[in-house]
Design a protein around this motif. Sequence first.
Motif, PDB file in Angstrom:
ATOM      1  N   LEU A   4      21.301   9.978 -22.954  1.00 51.62           N
ATOM      2  CA  LEU A   4      20.618   9.025 -21.909  1.00 51.62           C
ATOM      3  C   LEU A   4      21.362   9.687 -20.195  1.00 51.62           C
ATOM      4  O   LEU A   4      20.318   9.399 -19.963  1.00 51.62           O
ATOM      5  CB  LEU A   4      20.993   7.406 -21.817  1.00 51.62           C
ATOM      6  CG  LEU A   4      19.672   7.473 -23.417  1.00 51.62           C
ATOM      7  CD1 LEU A   4      19.993   6.051 -23.800  1.00 51.62           C
ATOM      8  CD2 LEU A   4      18.931   7.919 -23.399  1.00 51.62           C
ATOM      9  N   ARG A   5      22.681   9.214 -20.287  1.00 54.63           N
ATOM     10  CA  ARG A   5      23.038  10.453 -18.636  1.00 54.63           C
ATOM     11  C   ARG A   5      23.108  11.819 -18.580  1.00 54.63           C
ATOM     12  O   ARG A   5      22.797  12.193 -17.554  1.00 54.63           O
ATOM     13  CB  ARG A   5      24.383   9.902 -18.567  1.00 54.63           C
ATOM     14  CG  ARG A   5      24.890   8.470 -18.637  1.00 54.63           C
ATOM     15  CD  ARG A   5      26.238   8.381 -18.472  1.00 54.63           C
ATOM     16  NE  ARG A   5      26.962   9.839 -19.817  1.00 54.63           N
ATOM     17  CZ  ARG A   5      28.364   9.868 -18.770  1.00 54.63           C
ATOM     18  NH1 ARG A   5      28.205   9.936 -17.526  1.00 54.63           N
ATOM     19  NH2 ARG A   5      28.990  10.489 -19.933  1.00 54.63           N
ATOM     20  N   GLY A   6      22.027  12.783 -19.340  1.00 51.37           N
ATOM     21  CA  GLY A   6      21.454  13.543 -19.095  1.00 51.37           C
ATOM     22  C   GLY A   6      22.741  15.030 -19.515  1.00 51.37           C
ATOM     23  O   GLY A   6      22.634  16.193 -20.000  1.00 51.37           O
ATOM     24  N   VAL A   7      24.160  14.064 -20.764  1.00 52.42           N
ATOM     25  CA  VAL A   7      24.895  15.845 -20.478  1.00 52.42           C
ATOM     26  C   VAL A   7      24.465  15.870 -22.552  1.00 52.42           C
ATOM     27  O   VAL A   7      23.777  14.602 -23.381  1.00 52.42           O
ATOM     28  CB  VAL A   7      25.956  14.711 -21.151  1.00 52.42           C
ATOM     29  CG1 VAL A   7      27.692  14.993 -22.205  1.00 52.42           C
ATOM     30  CG2 VAL A   7      26.632  13.680 -19.639  1.00 52.42           C
ATOM     31  N   LYS A   8      23.800  16.515 -22.267  1.00 53.13           N
ATOM     32  CA  LYS A   8      24.052  17.959 -23.629  1.00 53.13           C
ATOM     33  C   LYS A   8      24.477  18.742 -24.488  1.00 53.13           C
ATOM     34  O   LYS A   8      24.241  19.616 -24.155  1.00 53.13           O
ATOM     35  CB  LYS A   8      22.264  17.814 -23.619  1.00 53.13           C
ATOM     36  CG  LYS A   8      21.176  17.149 -23.015  1.00 53.13           C
ATOM     37  CD  LYS A   8      19.790  17.392 -23.182  1.00 53.13           C
ATOM     38  CE  LYS A   8      19.119  15.928 -22.727  1.00 53.13           C
ATOM     39  NZ  LYS A   8      18.989  15.696 -21.421  1.00 53.13           N
ATOM     40  N   ASN A   9      25.938  18.343 -24.348  1.00 52.61           N
ATOM     41  CA  ASN A   9      27.164  19.326 -24.251  1.00 52.61           C
ATOM     42  C   ASN A   9      27.050  19.329 -25.929  1.00 52.61           C
ATOM     43  O   ASN A   9      27.463  20.618 -25.942  1.00 52.61           O
ATOM     44  CB  ASN A   9      28.212  19.332 -23.688  1.00 52.61           C
ATOM     45  CG  ASN A   9      28.059  18.877 -22.641  1.00 52.61           C
ATOM     46  OD1 ASN A   9      27.407  20.284 -21.999  1.00 52.61           O
ATOM     47  ND2 ASN A   9      28.555  17.573 -21.672  1.00 52.61           N
ATOM     48  N   THR A  10      26.772  18.320 -26.598  1.00 56.32           N
ATOM     49  CA  THR A  10      26.731  19.111 -28.378  1.00 56.32           C
ATOM     50  C   THR A  10      26.239  19.049 -28.891  1.00 56.32           C
ATOM     51  O   THR A  10      24.880  19.118 -28.094  1.00 56.32           O
ATOM     52  CB  THR A  10      27.840  17.664 -28.812  1.00 56.32           C
ATOM     53  OG1 THR A  10      26.713  16.309 -28.449  1.00 56.32           O
ATOM     54  CG2 THR A  10      29.063  16.843 -28.457  1.00 56.32           C
ATOM     55  N   ASP A  11      26.212  19.460 -30.423  1.00 53.24           N
ATOM     56  CA  ASP A  11      24.914  19.623 -31.013  1.00 53.24           C
ATOM     57  C   ASP A  11      23.916  18.654 -31.539  1.00 53.24           C
ATOM     58  O   ASP A  11      23.074  18.152 -31.671  1.00 53.24           O
ATOM     59  CB  ASP A  11      25.804  20.333 -32.781  1.00 53.24           C
ATOM     60  CG  ASP A  11      26.344  21.786 -32.022  1.00 53.24           C
ATOM     61  OD1 ASP A  11      25.687  22.712 -30.867  1.00 53.24           O
ATOM     62  OD2 ASP A  11      26.854  22.421 -32.971  1.00 53.24           O
ATOM     63  N   VAL A  12      24.639  17.259 -31.940  1.00 55.10           N
ATOM     64  CA  VAL A  12      24.118  15.893 -31.549  1.00 55.10           C
ATOM     65  C   VAL A  12      23.417  15.732 -30.729  1.00 55.10           C
ATOM     66  O   VAL A  12      22.288  15.639 -31.108  1.00 55.10           O
ATOM     67  CB  VAL A  12      25.005  15.073 -32.505  1.00 55.10           C
ATOM     68  CG1 VAL A  12      25.555  14.406 -31.263  1.00 55.10           C
ATOM     69  CG2 VAL A  12      24.279  14.274 -32.962  1.00 55.10           C
ATOM     70  N   GLN A  13      23.704  15.954 -29.000  1.00 57.73           N
ATOM     71  CA  GLN A  13      22.732  15.719 -28.031  1.00 57.73           C
ATOM     72  C   GLN A  13      21.703  16.695 -28.022  1.00 57.73           C
ATOM     73  O   GLN A  13      20.558  16.540 -28.010  1.00 57.73           O
ATOM     74  CB  GLN A  13      23.691  15.610 -27.274  1.00 57.73           C
ATOM     75  CG  GLN A  13      24.581  14.790 -26.762  1.00 57.73           C
ATOM     76  CD  GLN A  13      26.068  14.766 -26.485  1.00 57.73           C
ATOM     77  OE1 GLN A  13      26.082  15.843 -25.417  1.00 57.73           O
ATOM     78  NE2 GLN A  13      25.958  13.653 -25.435  1.00 57.73           N
ATOM     79  N   LYS A  14      22.314  17.819 -28.597  1.00 55.22           N
ATOM     80  CA  LYS A  14      21.004  18.990 -28.551  1.00 55.22           C
ATOM     81  C   LYS A  14      20.050  19.049 -29.700  1.00 55.22           C
ATOM     82  O   LYS A  14      18.532  19.066 -28.526  1.00 55.22           O
ATOM     83  CB  LYS A  14      21.997  20.310 -28.898  1.00 55.22           C
ATOM     84  CG  LYS A  14      22.715  20.572 -27.170  1.00 55.22           C
ATOM     85  CD  LYS A  14      23.180  22.012 -27.006  1.00 55.22           C
ATOM     86  CE  LYS A  14      24.335  22.348 -26.789  1.00 55.22           C
ATOM     87  NZ  LYS A  14      25.282  23.560 -26.627  1.00 55.22           N
ATOM     88  N   ARG A  15      20.337  18.547 -30.827  1.00 57.41           N
ATOM     89  CA  ARG A  15      19.183  18.292 -31.952  1.00 57.41           C
ATOM     90  C   ARG A  15      17.901  17.099 -31.342  1.00 57.41           C
ATOM     91  O   ARG A  15      17.044  17.203 -32.044  1.00 57.41           O
ATOM     92  CB  ARG A  15      20.378  18.158 -33.025  1.00 57.41           C
ATOM     93  CG  ARG A  15      20.857  19.725 -33.458  1.00 57.41           C
ATOM     94  CD  ARG A  15      21.316  19.958 -34.722  1.00 57.41           C
ATOM     95  NE  ARG A  15      19.784  20.147 -35.518  1.00 57.41           N
ATOM     96  CZ  ARG A  15      19.801  19.864 -36.886  1.00 57.41           C
ATOM     97  NH1 ARG A  15      20.684  19.473 -37.600  1.00 57.41           N
ATOM     98  NH2 ARG A  15      18.514  19.998 -37.275  1.00 57.41           N
TER      99      ARG A  15
END
Length: 158
Positions: A71-82
């Motif tokens: 929600l803070r815009g961090v999309k570094n991990t596979d789980v966040q990207k998915r």
Amino acid sequence: MTKREENEFLKRIENAKSNNIFVQEEINLDSHIRGVYGFFAIKDNEQIPFYVGKSINIFSRMFTGHIYDYLRGVKNTDVQKRMEDFLTKGYIIEVRILKKVKYNGDSFIQDANRLALAELEEIVKQQENGYCITKDQLSEAVKREAEEKAWNDVFGKS
């Protein structure tokens, strides 16, 4: 927990809901659940498990880690990207407790390994059904470089 911290977590929960990310009701500020959790993408009658993890406090893991970071815009991990991919495609995200793992108290190592084993069992269960086969679902117990080389030596793949 201070009132200020509690209010901050309540804002994070509401922010998640407004972004179609929901956690099982049992996962709340006061729950302190140790165990294995799963992320599911849901749309119509389709449910896709896409990540399995473990934590000594699932609520904290969601709202100081996975969900909060997303929600803070961090999309570094596979789980966040998915999560991003599924949300963009109109899915909702649900986080569920897959297995509670109580402390036995016999030793830190044994208790830590029980939690890790419970996570691994859930990952294998999902992979046997064709899900959670991503880089981020490789067990911490795997010695990647040596084991991947040995696997490639046997099967001739890289």
